[in-house]
Design a protein around this motif. Structure first.
Motif, PDB file in Angstrom:
ATOM      1  N   GLU A 101       0.825  -1.212   0.000  1.00 35.97           N
ATOM      2  CA  GLU A 101       0.000   0.000   0.000  1.00 35.97           C
ATOM      3  C   GLU A 101       0.856   1.258   0.000  1.00 35.97           C
ATOM      4  N   ARG A 102       1.935   1.246   0.760  1.00 28.60           N
ATOM      5  CA  ARG A 102       2.829   2.413   0.783  1.00 28.60           C
ATOM      6  C   ARG A 102       3.508   2.604  -0.576  1.00 28.60           C
ATOM      7  N   SER A 103       3.877   1.513  -1.235  1.00 30.13           N
ATOM      8  CA  SER A 103       4.499   1.615  -2.559  1.00 30.13           C
ATOM      9  C   SER A 103       3.583   2.338  -3.535  1.00 30.13           C
ATOM     10  N   ASN A 104       2.284   2.130  -3.396  1.00 28.54           N
ATOM     11  CA  ASN A 104       1.318   2.755  -4.287  1.00 28.54           C
ATOM     12  C   ASN A 104       1.268   4.272  -4.134  1.00 28.54           C
ATOM     13  N   THR A 105       1.620   4.786  -2.960  1.00 28.71           N
ATOM     14  CA  THR A 105       1.511   6.225  -2.726  1.00 28.71           C
ATOM     15  C   THR A 105       2.848   6.969  -2.833  1.00 28.71           C
ATOM     16  N   LEU A 106       3.947   6.235  -3.021  1.00 27.48           N
ATOM     17  CA  LEU A 106       5.249   6.886  -3.124  1.00 27.48           C
ATOM     18  C   LEU A 106       5.394   7.627  -4.450  1.00 27.48           C
ATOM     19  N   LYS A 107       6.018   8.791  -4.406  1.00 32.86           N
ATOM     20  CA  LYS A 107       6.320   9.515  -5.647  1.00 32.86           C
ATOM     21  C   LYS A 107       7.459   8.839  -6.396  1.00 32.86           C
ATOM     22  N   LEU A 108       8.433   8.349  -5.649  1.00 31.87           N
ATOM     23  CA  LEU A 108       9.572   7.621  -6.207  1.00 31.87           C
ATOM     24  C   LEU A 108       9.778   6.354  -5.394  1.00 31.87           C
ATOM     25  N   GLY A 109      10.170   5.286  -6.047  1.00 31.88           N
ATOM     26  CA  GLY A 109      10.573   4.077  -5.356  1.00 31.88           C
ATOM     27  C   GLY A 109       9.437   3.116  -5.058  1.00 31.88           C
ATOM     28  N   SER A 110       9.847   1.949  -4.605  1.00 32.99           N
ATOM     29  CA  SER A 110       8.899   0.932  -4.174  1.00 32.99           C
ATOM     30  C   SER A 110       9.619  -0.010  -3.207  1.00 32.99           C
ATOM     31  N   TRP A 111       8.820  -0.725  -2.446  1.00 35.98           N
ATOM     32  CA  TRP A 111       9.366  -1.650  -1.461  1.00 35.98           C
ATOM     33  C   TRP A 111       9.632  -2.996  -2.094  1.00 35.98           C
ATOM     34  N   MET A 119      13.372  -3.363   1.754  1.00 36.17           N
ATOM     35  CA  MET A 119      14.257  -2.313   1.284  1.00 36.17           C
ATOM     36  C   MET A 119      13.474  -1.398   0.342  1.00 36.17           C
ATOM     37  N   LEU A 120      13.519  -0.099   0.608  1.00 31.76           N
ATOM     38  CA  LEU A 120      12.938   0.859  -0.324  1.00 31.76           C
ATOM     39  C   LEU A 120      13.967   1.102  -1.412  1.00 31.76           C
ATOM     40  N   VAL A 121      13.590   0.845  -2.657  1.00 28.12           N
ATOM     41  CA  VAL A 121      14.488   1.021  -3.789  1.00 28.12           C
ATOM     42  C   VAL A 121      13.920   2.112  -4.685  1.00 28.12           C
ATOM     43  N   THR A 122      14.673   3.184  -4.803  1.00 25.77           N
ATOM     44  CA  THR A 122      14.305   4.298  -5.669  1.00 25.77           C
ATOM     45  C   THR A 122      15.189   4.234  -6.898  1.00 25.77           C
ATOM     46  N   LYS A 123      14.563   4.281  -8.058  1.00 24.96           N
ATOM     47  CA  LYS A 123      15.309   4.213  -9.314  1.00 24.96           C
ATOM     48  C   LYS A 123      15.175   5.558 -10.021  1.00 24.96           C
ATOM     49  N   ILE A 124      16.340   6.147 -10.329  1.00 20.50           N
ATOM     50  CA  ILE A 124      16.366   7.418 -11.029  1.00 20.50           C
ATOM     51  C   ILE A 124      17.293   7.291 -12.230  1.00 20.50           C
ATOM     52  N   SER A 125      17.250   8.272 -13.084  1.00 23.87           N
ATOM     53  CA  SER A 125      18.142   8.275 -14.233  1.00 23.87           C
ATOM     54  C   SER A 125      19.585   8.300 -13.750  1.00 23.87           C
ATOM     55  N   ALA A 126      20.430   7.502 -14.370  1.00 24.81           N
ATOM     56  CA  ALA A 126      21.857   7.508 -14.028  1.00 24.81           C
ATOM     57  C   ALA A 126      22.489   8.846 -14.381  1.00 24.81           C
ATOM     58  N   ASP A 127      21.811   9.627 -15.215  1.00 29.22           N
ATOM     59  CA  ASP A 127      22.304  10.940 -15.616  1.00 29.22           C
ATOM     60  C   ASP A 127      21.718  12.072 -14.776  1.00 29.22           C
ATOM     61  N   LEU A 133      19.674  13.943  -7.563  1.00 27.93           N
ATOM     62  CA  LEU A 133      20.186  12.857  -6.723  1.00 27.93           C
ATOM     63  C   LEU A 133      19.931  13.163  -5.253  1.00 27.93           C
ATOM     64  N   ASP A 134      20.228  14.381  -4.835  1.00 26.80           N
ATOM     65  CA  ASP A 134      20.039  14.795  -3.451  1.00 26.80           C
ATOM     66  C   ASP A 134      18.575  14.673  -3.028  1.00 26.80           C
ATOM     67  N   GLU A 135      17.670  15.110  -3.895  1.00 21.11           N
ATOM     68  CA  GLU A 135      16.246  15.014  -3.583  1.00 21.11           C
ATOM     69  C   GLU A 135      15.801  13.551  -3.497  1.00 21.11           C
ATOM     70  N   ALA A 136      16.275  12.722  -4.400  1.00 24.26           N
ATOM     71  CA  ALA A 136      15.916  11.299  -4.381  1.00 24.26           C
ATOM     72  C   ALA A 136      16.439  10.620  -3.111  1.00 24.26           C
ATOM     73  N   ALA A 141      15.095   8.361   2.120  1.00 18.44           N
ATOM     74  CA  ALA A 141      15.371   8.292   3.559  1.00 18.44           C
ATOM     75  C   ALA A 141      14.119   8.553   4.383  1.00 18.44           C
ATOM     76  N   VAL A 142      13.360   9.578   4.030  1.00 18.51           N
ATOM     77  CA  VAL A 142      12.169   9.938   4.798  1.00 18.51           C
ATOM     78  C   VAL A 142      11.118   8.824   4.718  1.00 18.51           C
ATOM     79  N   ALA A 143      10.893   8.291   3.525  1.00 15.23           N
ATOM     80  CA  ALA A 143       9.891   7.230   3.369  1.00 15.23           C
ATOM     81  C   ALA A 143      10.311   5.956   4.095  1.00 15.23           C
ATOM     82  N   ALA A 144      11.578   5.587   4.012  1.00 20.01           N
ATOM     83  CA  ALA A 144      12.061   4.376   4.691  1.00 20.01           C
ATOM     84  C   ALA A 144      12.019   4.553   6.203  1.00 20.01           C
ATOM     85  N   ASP A 145      12.369   5.741   6.676  1.00 19.23           N
ATOM     86  CA  ASP A 145      12.337   5.986   8.109  1.00 19.23           C
ATOM     87  C   ASP A 145      10.909   5.932   8.643  1.00 19.23           C
TER      88      ASP A 145
END
Length: 157
Positions: A101-111, A119-127, A133-136, A141-145
């Motif tokens: 359920e939390r994965s469904n509401t995340l802006k980035l990432g999924s459990w 583990m919360l895994v956020t996938k962003i462009s390697a570029d 990167l800082d925002e991701a 961190a906030v969602a996992a905490d």
């Protein structure tokens, strides 16, 4: 039989090359973290370990992977942060459903389940640039905490 041996040798060589590459920290990520003033250490896998201050005296561990995953047209970087650890191998159904359920509401990432750890895994462009990167990292961190606090009441598993 010769084909099987050749395939096995090729797979072993590819795995060895990947393992060697994985142990090399990505210099682009290093520069981006330094640009943002983000303290980090590099683990044995060459990934960047960051302790993020999430407020109220709480911190959250985050790893920025040096390895870049690729598809035909995309290059993806992963950011990981743990939120829950089970006593046994399986997660209780209520915890698994909560994470879905939390994965469904995340802006980035999924459990994801990695052995005994959620583990919360956020996938962003390697570029991604340093600000992205800082925002991701912060969002991860906030969602996992939040999961860690809600499900375990602990700080840093």
């Amino acid at each position: 039989m010769k084909l099987r041996a050749a395939c096995l040798a090729a797979i072993c060589l590819a795995l060895a090359a990947t393992a060697a590459h994985a142990a090399t920290p990505d210099p682009v990520i290093k520069a981006q973290l330094e640009k943002k003033g983000t303290p980090f250490t590099v683990d044995d896998d060459g990934d960047f370990q960051i302790t993020v201050n999430v407020g109220d005296g709480r911190t959250q561990l985050v790893w920025v992977r040096s390895v870049v995953e690729e598809t035909d047209n995309l290059r993806i970087r992963e950011i990981w942060s743990p939120g829950y650890q089970s006593e046994g191998g399986a997660f209780p159904a209520a915890v698994a459903n909560d994470l879905l359920e939390r994965s469904n509401t995340l802006k980035l990432g999924s459990w994801v389940k990695q052995e005994k750890t959620a583990m919360l895994v956020t996938k962003i462009s390697a570029d991604a640039n340093a600000d992205q990167l800082d925002e991701a990292i912060d969002l991860t961190a906030v969602a996992a905490d939040a999961v860690e606090l809600d499900l375990t009441g602990k700080d840093d598993l």
